[in-house]
Design a protein around this motif. Structure first.
Motif, short mmCIF file in Angstrom:
data_model
loop_
_atom_site.label_atom_id
_atom_site.label_comp_id
_atom_site.label_asym_id
_atom_site.label_seq_id
_atom_site.Cartn_x
_atom_site.Cartn_y
_atom_site.Cartn_z
N ALA A 76 -0.26 1.01 -14.89
CA ALA A 76 -1.36 1.61 -14.14
C ALA A 76 -2.03 0.57 -13.26
N LEU A 77 -2.17 -0.65 -13.76
CA LEU A 77 -2.76 -1.73 -12.96
C LEU A 77 -1.87 -2.06 -11.76
N ASP A 78 -0.56 -1.95 -11.93
CA ASP A 78 0.34 -2.16 -10.80
C ASP A 78 0.08 -1.10 -9.72
N SER A 79 -0.14 0.14 -10.15
CA SER A 79 -0.46 1.21 -9.20
C SER A 79 -1.80 0.94 -8.52
N CYS A 80 -2.76 0.44 -9.28
CA CYS A 80 -4.06 0.07 -8.71
C CYS A 80 -3.89 -0.99 -7.64
N GLU A 81 -3.06 -1.97 -7.91
CA GLU A 81 -2.83 -3.05 -6.95
C GLU A 81 -2.16 -2.52 -5.68
N GLU A 117 -2.39 9.68 -16.16
CA GLU A 117 -2.83 10.97 -15.63
C GLU A 117 -4.19 10.91 -14.92
N LYS A 118 -5.11 10.13 -15.47
CA LYS A 118 -6.42 10.03 -14.83
C LYS A 118 -6.30 9.32 -13.48
N LEU A 119 -5.56 8.22 -13.45
CA LEU A 119 -5.36 7.51 -12.19
C LEU A 119 -4.62 8.40 -11.19
N CYS A 121 -9.94 1.45 -11.85
CA CYS A 121 -9.05 0.30 -11.92
C CYS A 121 -9.77 -0.92 -12.52
N SER A 122 -11.05 -1.06 -12.24
CA SER A 122 -11.83 -2.14 -12.86
C SER A 122 -11.93 -1.95 -14.37
N GLU A 123 -12.12 -0.72 -14.80
CA GLU A 123 -12.16 -0.42 -16.24
C GLU A 123 -10.82 -0.76 -16.89
N LEU A 124 -9.74 -0.40 -16.23
CA LEU A 124 -8.40 -0.73 -16.77
C LEU A 124 -8.22 -2.23 -16.88
N GLU A 125 -8.65 -2.94 -15.87
CA GLU A 125 -8.51 -4.40 -15.87
C GLU A 125 -9.32 -5.03 -17.00
#
Length: 133
Positions: A43-48, A81-83, A126-130
């Motif tokens: 998911a972080l890769d998708s955020c990036e 799913e949320k992202l 994405c900040s929360e995931l990080e």
């Protein structure tokens, strides 16, 4: 040399078996395997990817359309799913912004606000995931 051939056959058989097991469980690519083993990292890769697309986004209608397509493609690829929902909203909002710019009513339309809100929602998630990683 003759000892190497049976070892190679064993390794080849083991690799084929591993691929068959992964395919049975619906894993068809290395990215899917990574997402299955470490969903937060995927998911972080998708955020990036989304962040890079945002940085490259221009202010012209065509730029927003390209951005919209890019974000929607990233949404289709992510397993989170949320992202995925956030990215779809952001992609749709960017398309609305492109349409508003073409109509010359970006200043009176709520498209700019929706686009900004969608981007902020992605950045927050994405900040929360990080932070959780």
């Amino acid at each position: 040399m003759s000892d190497d051939k049976p070892k190679a056959g064993v390794w080849l058989g083991a690799a084929a078996s591993a691929v068959a097991v992964l395919a049975f469980f619906g894993v068809n690519s290395f990215d899917q395997l990574t997402a299955t083993l470490d969903p937060t990292s995927a998911a972080l890769d998708s955020c990036e990817e989304a962040y890079r697309a945002w940085q490259e986004n221009g202010m012209e209608p065509g730029d927003y359309r390209v951005y919209s397509r890019t974000i929607l493609a990233i949404a289709d690829e992510t397993e989170d799913e949320k992202l995925q929902a956030i990215l779809r909203t952001e992609g749709d909002a960017a398309e609305e912004m492109a349409a508003a710019l073409i109509r010359n009513d970006a200043s009176t339309s709520d498209a700019l606000l929706r686009s900004n809100d969608a981007t902020i929602a992605r950045q927050q998630y994405c900040s929360e995931l990080e932070e959780s990683n």
